[in-house]
Design a protein around this motif. Structure first.
Motif, short mmCIF file in Angstrom:
data_model
loop_
_atom_site.label_atom_id
_atom_site.label_comp_id
_atom_site.label_asym_id
_atom_site.label_seq_id
_atom_site.Cartn_x
_atom_site.Cartn_y
_atom_site.Cartn_z
N ILE B 42 3.01 32.00 5.51
CA ILE B 42 2.70 33.03 6.52
C ILE B 42 2.86 34.40 5.87
N ASP B 43 1.89 35.27 6.09
CA ASP B 43 1.97 36.63 5.56
C ASP B 43 2.86 37.45 6.51
N PHE B 44 4.13 37.56 6.13
CA PHE B 44 5.10 38.21 7.01
C PHE B 44 4.75 39.68 7.24
N GLU B 45 4.29 40.34 6.16
CA GLU B 45 3.95 41.76 6.29
C GLU B 45 2.83 41.96 7.31
N GLU B 46 1.84 41.09 7.23
CA GLU B 46 0.73 41.19 8.17
C GLU B 46 1.21 40.92 9.60
N LEU B 47 2.01 39.85 9.73
CA LEU B 47 2.50 39.46 11.05
C LEU B 47 3.32 40.57 11.69
N ARG B 48 4.26 41.15 10.90
CA ARG B 48 5.10 42.17 11.51
C ARG B 48 4.34 43.47 11.74
N GLY B 49 3.29 43.64 10.97
CA GLY B 49 2.43 44.80 11.22
C GLY B 49 1.78 44.69 12.59
N ILE B 50 1.33 43.49 12.93
CA ILE B 50 0.71 43.26 14.24
C ILE B 50 1.73 43.44 15.36
N ILE B 51 2.91 42.85 15.17
CA ILE B 51 3.94 42.96 16.21
C ILE B 51 4.32 44.42 16.43
N ALA B 52 4.57 45.13 15.32
CA ALA B 52 4.99 46.54 15.42
C ALA B 52 3.91 47.36 16.14
N GLN B 53 2.66 47.09 15.79
CA GLN B 53 1.56 47.85 16.40
C GLN B 53 1.47 47.54 17.90
N ASN B 54 1.52 46.25 18.24
CA ASN B 54 1.46 45.87 19.66
C ASN B 54 2.61 46.48 20.46
N LYS B 55 3.81 46.40 19.87
CA LYS B 55 4.98 46.92 20.59
C LYS B 55 4.91 48.44 20.71
N ALA B 56 4.44 49.10 19.64
CA ALA B 56 4.34 50.57 19.69
C ALA B 56 3.31 50.98 20.74
N ASN B 57 2.19 50.26 20.79
CA ASN B 57 1.19 50.57 21.81
C ASN B 57 1.74 50.36 23.21
N ALA B 58 2.48 49.26 23.37
CA ALA B 58 3.05 48.97 24.68
C ALA B 58 4.03 50.06 25.08
N ALA B 59 4.82 50.54 24.11
CA ALA B 59 5.79 51.60 24.41
C ALA B 59 5.06 52.87 24.84
N ALA B 60 3.96 53.15 24.16
CA ALA B 60 3.22 54.39 24.48
C ALA B 60 2.59 54.31 25.87
N ASN B 61 2.31 53.07 26.34
CA ASN B 61 1.67 52.92 27.66
C ASN B 61 2.59 52.26 28.66
N VAL B 62 3.89 52.44 28.46
CA VAL B 62 4.83 51.62 29.23
C VAL B 62 4.66 51.78 30.75
N GLU B 63 4.38 52.98 31.21
CA GLU B 63 4.30 53.16 32.67
C GLU B 63 3.09 52.43 33.24
N ALA B 64 1.97 52.55 32.56
CA ALA B 64 0.75 51.87 33.02
C ALA B 64 0.92 50.35 32.96
N LEU B 65 1.52 49.89 31.88
CA LEU B 65 1.72 48.44 31.75
C LEU B 65 2.68 47.93 32.81
N ALA B 66 3.71 48.72 33.09
CA ALA B 66 4.67 48.31 34.12
C ALA B 66 3.95 48.18 35.47
N ASN B 67 3.10 49.15 35.79
CA ASN B 67 2.37 49.10 37.06
C ASN B 67 1.46 47.88 37.13
N GLN B 68 0.77 47.63 36.02
CA GLN B 68 -0.15 46.48 35.99
C GLN B 68 0.63 45.16 36.12
N PHE B 69 1.73 45.11 35.43
CA PHE B 69 2.58 43.91 35.49
C PHE B 69 3.07 43.65 36.92
#
Lengths: 200, 730
Positions: B42-69
């Motif tokens: 497993i390419d760990f660097e690639e995997l954690r790059g995806i996780i970090a990006q997804n989590k960072a995006n989620a953090a940036a949109n936390v209020e909207a995501l919370a409402n949708q959830f």
């Protein structure tokens, strides 16, 4: 009865190309066996039914429980078990299920890279039967083995049209803990023994 | 109050606890290999790059995501409660319990519930039963988890048997399978009787309202199944945008947490599933599903310009598993509720700055956790930022604050102090086996500084004076290099500086020593970026000069200051920042510079030193100790090895754990010598086992620590800076 329970979902219609391929089965078996899971291949319904009865006989089971299934004929299993003097209940009787030593239920997907099985477990009956007894036997269709966890999510999205079932269970090996001194111990709250019968 | 004597008592108690040391030590030692095995292919660097990006995006949109959830959960028939803090959670749960006349509550693991001391606040309302084995054990003795994934890792099986005996009212043998069987039996009764189930949640998908829970024991499934009411406690940082975002986390979390390919159970709840009416049935009804969306500092964390990165944590705790300090003291010392480095960051937001004050001081900054983090969080550098924030609220004690705030800040005073140290320490100095001067004991309150490893004697003439009389003969001159010496080389090991000058002369460069003061790193590590700013500016005046082709330092900590810290602390001062960037661009650590210069010659490696000072008929066995800053902060790993391997007089061999921290850590070894000693001893053992005669290092701090330790242990091994080795001075 809740609305979702009555909903009939067609998993086979949404499988990715190549699902159920021989090498996926091989990988599934290898990964599951590495986790102490017993994997049995059955070429037909009848063979699967025989294997299920044989497993219970081998473990000297006296009380077993199950849920209605499509891949095997549970009535035929019940009759065969009764001939062996094994009590087998298909009733939703919580305390009986809790006392049973063996539970059988049907799972909807297999994941080759992990040896994981996936079940739409909105049905409380399915959940009790697959959680409470110390041994669980899961029946899956060999055709529904997909390659990766991500593949299984894709199938789920399609099957439920973006609204996943209320309760989805991914099971990978037996229940285990390493909470005391990091020593791996099998069988805590869930079944300590897991058997998977793959029906072709 | 930063680290005080009461906290030191806790540290020493942990260090002297054989159970803790045994369990944590064993796990810490086997974890990296077990983890590497499950990540194979497993390419760990690639995997954690995806996780970090997804989590960072989620953090940036936390209020909207919370409402949708929330919208999706409600649409499916769940009830959502938003809780700003623990008090809100208690109230919501009390009302749920009251409406059902609930008596027993089963709980599956939830760190968020630990953080708000949920059991304590609800025990008058319902019997609160933890059902995760480790959690159940520590609940019996009123303790907090010492690890986020393995809460009872600090307890031996004998201690667990005592706890079982006490709880069950009969003697239980310290046999693990027996205890697990008894736990199953005992907790099964609670599951059958429970009125309410509370669980945590690992991922909350906004797109579908799905809540994902990972467990091994199966207690979360039972918690979500047996009682007619299920309450899921969800932190805002668990929000994910898409259903498919579950996959990368599911791929990393079990591997990074316990080196498993996947946990035994992954439960996805998207709505109120069936349940038995009145717990027993057989009539089937819809479950009462409640979701409590907990803030408690999370929204502030996710919107903080610096610390939002900590929101990328998926709670695998691999940072604890690889932390050399955590491995020594565990989570009750290095942790408030959330343990370790990441814990010290989360605590500041979920609890308070005061709660993280001492905890964050435990980090030695070796950077090992950063290499393992599947959320790609720069934990050590965030801790430095946190320290800076904490120290604004809670200053260092008087003397430390004076040294860093006044002496360090004032160039003249700083130089004066170091020069005085030379004659003041002279009476305590004597010669070691390797011919170097050591201070082996100090009087009065300074005893702790030298009794566990010898200190170097101060040089009678600092390098800044020595270079003035050095004759630099440079044939075929290619250019000019400015040398940033750093305090240790300047005042304790000027000979390293002299070797550096000779080696670089041979490469065709003249070396100059611009007027300079401390690099400012100690101020950064002590949480005083304000001081570091002043120091950086003083140095920049001399170093931001176009006539230098390179700026070199032979101390990786200084190099990090030049390359990273100066620009960082001066980021709001445009003029100074520009100068700092200019300096950063041409700054290199000595060994990296040598590697670069050799590579420029066509990549053909050739020997640097023509001879060594002593006659050596056979090559001398040399091993290499990686400095944390050079290896993990500057990413220089292979270069020193390549340089050493081409030296005909040296026979290079690797030692075990060559990249493990030696425990020096700059001011850390003065602040926490108890920890430094343990780390150093492990390093010394690896050195002794290596069969090498010489240990090569690139950091004068590590060199000081290793030489001191070997001197205390009366070892024959010698330690040299690579500049000395490349100069043939061994």
């Amino acid at each position: 009865m809740s609305a979702q329970a009555a909903q009939i979902v067609d998993w086979k219609a949404h499988l990715p190309q190549g699902a159920g391929a021989e090498e996926l089965y091989k990988s599934f078996k290898e990964k599951a066996e590495a986790l102490t899971v017993k994997v049995i291949r059955a070429s037909s319904k009848e063979e699967a039914e025989k294997a299920i009865v044989a497993e219970m006989k081998e473990l000297k089971i006296k009380k077993a429980v199950g849920v209605p299934m499509t891949l095997v004929d549970v009535q035929a299993i019940k009759e065969a078990l009764e001939r062996e003097k094994i009590k087998f209940s298909l009733e939703l009787d919580r305390d009986f299920i809790e006392q049973a030593e063996f539970g059988i239920s049907e799972f909807d997907l297999g994941i080759a890279e992990l040896g994981t099985i996936v079940q739409d477990a909105n049905s409380v009956h399915k959940r009790l039967v697959s959680m409470l007894p110390p041994t669980h036997l899961a029946v899956i269709s060999t055709k529904t083995i997909v390659e990766t966890f991500a593949d299984s999510l894709e199938v789920i999205e399609k099957v439920y049209n973006g609204n996943p079932s209320n309760f989805l269970a991914f099971v990978t090996g037996p229940s285990k803990t390493a909470d005391i001194e990091r020593v791996l111990t099998i069988g805590v709250h869930g079944p300590g023994r897991l058997i998977v019968v793959c029906v072709d | 109050m930063p680290i005080d004597s009461a906290f030191k008592v806790k540290i020493n108690k942990a260090l002297n606890d054989p159970n803790l040391r045994g369990a944590l030590g064993k796990f810490g030692d086997i974890f990296p290999e077990a983890r590497a095995n499950v990540y194979k292919g497993i390419d760990f660097e690639e995997l954690r790059g995806i996780i970090a990006q997804n989590k960072a995006n989620a953090a940036a949109n936390v209020e909207a995501l919370a409402n949708q959830f929330v919208e999706n959960v409600v649409k499916r028939g769940g009830k959502v409660h938003r809780a700003k803090d623990g008090n809100d959670v208690y109230q919501i749960l009390k009302e749920i319990a009251k409406a059902r006349n609930a008596k027993v509550c089963v709980k599956s693991k939830s760190m968020a519930s630990e953080e708000i001391h949920l059991n304590h606040h609800l025990e008058d309302t319902m019997q609160m039963v933890e059902t995760d084995l480790g959690e159940w054990i520590i609940q019996q003795i009123n303790e907090k988890p010492s690890h986020m994934v393995m809460p009872a890792i600090h307890l031996s099986k004998e201690k667990c048997a005592e706890i079982f005996s006490q709880a069950l009212g009969y003697e239980v043998e310290p046999d693990i399978p027996t205890m697990v069987r008894l736990a199953r039996k005992t907790l099964r009764e609670h599951f059958m009787n429970a009125d309410v189930g509370i669980s945590g949640c690992n991922i909350a998908v906004a797109e579908t309202g799905t809540m994902v829970i990972f467990t091994n024991e199966g207690n979360a499934r039972l918690t979500a199944t047996m009682p007619p009411v299920h309450v899921v406690l969800v932190g805002y940082e668990k929000l994910a945008e898409k259903f498919k975002d579950i996959a990368p986390i599911a791929k990393a979390l079990p591997k990074s947490a316990t080196a498993q390919t996947l946990t035994s159970y992954v439960t996805m709840i998207s709505g109120p599933a069936e349940t038995l009416k009145d717990k027993v049935g057989p009539e089937i009804v819809d479950k009462e599903l409640h979701v409590i969306l907990l803030d408690n500092g999370r929204r502030e964390l996710l919107s903080d310009p610096v610390f939002k990165e900590a929101g990328q944590c998926i709670r695998c705790a691999s940072c604890l598993n690889v932390c050399p300090v955590y491995q020594l003291v565990g989570g009750h010392v290095f942790g408030h509720i959330y343990a370790g480095g990441i814990g010290s960051l989360l605590t500041a937001f979920f609890n308070s700055l005061k709660d993280t004050d001492k905890v964050q001081e435990m980090c030695i900054g070796c950077g090992r956790c950063r290499e393992f983090c599947p959320g790609k969080i720069d934990i050590p550098n965030l801790i430095l930022e946190m320290r800076n924030r904490v120290r604004k609220e809670i200053p260092l004690p008087g003397m430390q604050n004076f040294i860093v705030g006044t002496v360090l800040r004032n160039k003249g005073l700083f130089e004066f102090g170091l020069r005085q140290a030379s004659w003041a320490s002279a009476p305590f100095t004597s010669k070691g086996k390797d011919g170097n001067k050591y201070i082996r004991s100090l009087p009065f309150g300074f005893k702790k500084l030298a009794d566990w490893r010898s200190l170097p004697g101060f040089a009678t003439t600092p390098f800044r004076d020595k270079i003035k009389s050095m004759k630099q003969e440079v044939s075929g001159k290619k250019g000019k290099i400015a040398f940033f010496g750093g305090c240790v080389i300047d005042y304790a090991y000027p000979e390293i500086g002299e070797s550096l000058v000779r080696v670089l002369n041979r490469e065709g460069y003249e070396v100059v020593y611009p007027d300079q003061t401390c690099c400012g790193a100690p101020a950064v590590y002590m949480g005083r970026q304000d001081v570091a700013q002043d120091i950086a500016k003083q140095n920049l005046e001399q170093f931001a000069n176009d006539e230098f082709d390179y700026i070199v330092s032979a101390c990786p900590t200084c190099t990090v200051a030049l390359k990273e810290n100066w620009g960082h602390v001066l980021k709001d001062d445009h003029v100074a920042k520009e100068k700092a960037d200019k300096v950063a661009a041409k700054s290199l650590d000595f060994i990296k510079l040598m590697h670069t210069l050799k590579k420029e010659k066509g990549g053909v490696w050739e020997e640097v030193a023509a001879t060594c000072d002593v006659a050596c008929p056979t090559p001398i066995k040399v091993t290499y100790h990686d400095s944390c800053h050079l290896n993990r902060e500057l990413g220089v790993k292979e270069e020193p090895r390549e340089m050493l391997k081409v030296q005909a007089h040296l026979d290079f061999i690797e030692m075990e754990e060559s990249d493990r921290c030696c425990g020096f850590g700059g001011s850390y070894c003065i602040k926490l010598p108890e920890i430094s000693t343990e780390l150093l001893n492990r390093k010394l053992k690896n050195i002794e086992n290596s069969q090498a005669d010489i240990v090569a290092v690139d950091c004068p701090g590590c060199l000081m620590s290793l030489r001191g330790g070997l001197d205390t242990k009366k070892s024959n091994k010698r330690v040299f800076h690579t500049a000395e080795l490349l100069d043939g001075k061994y």
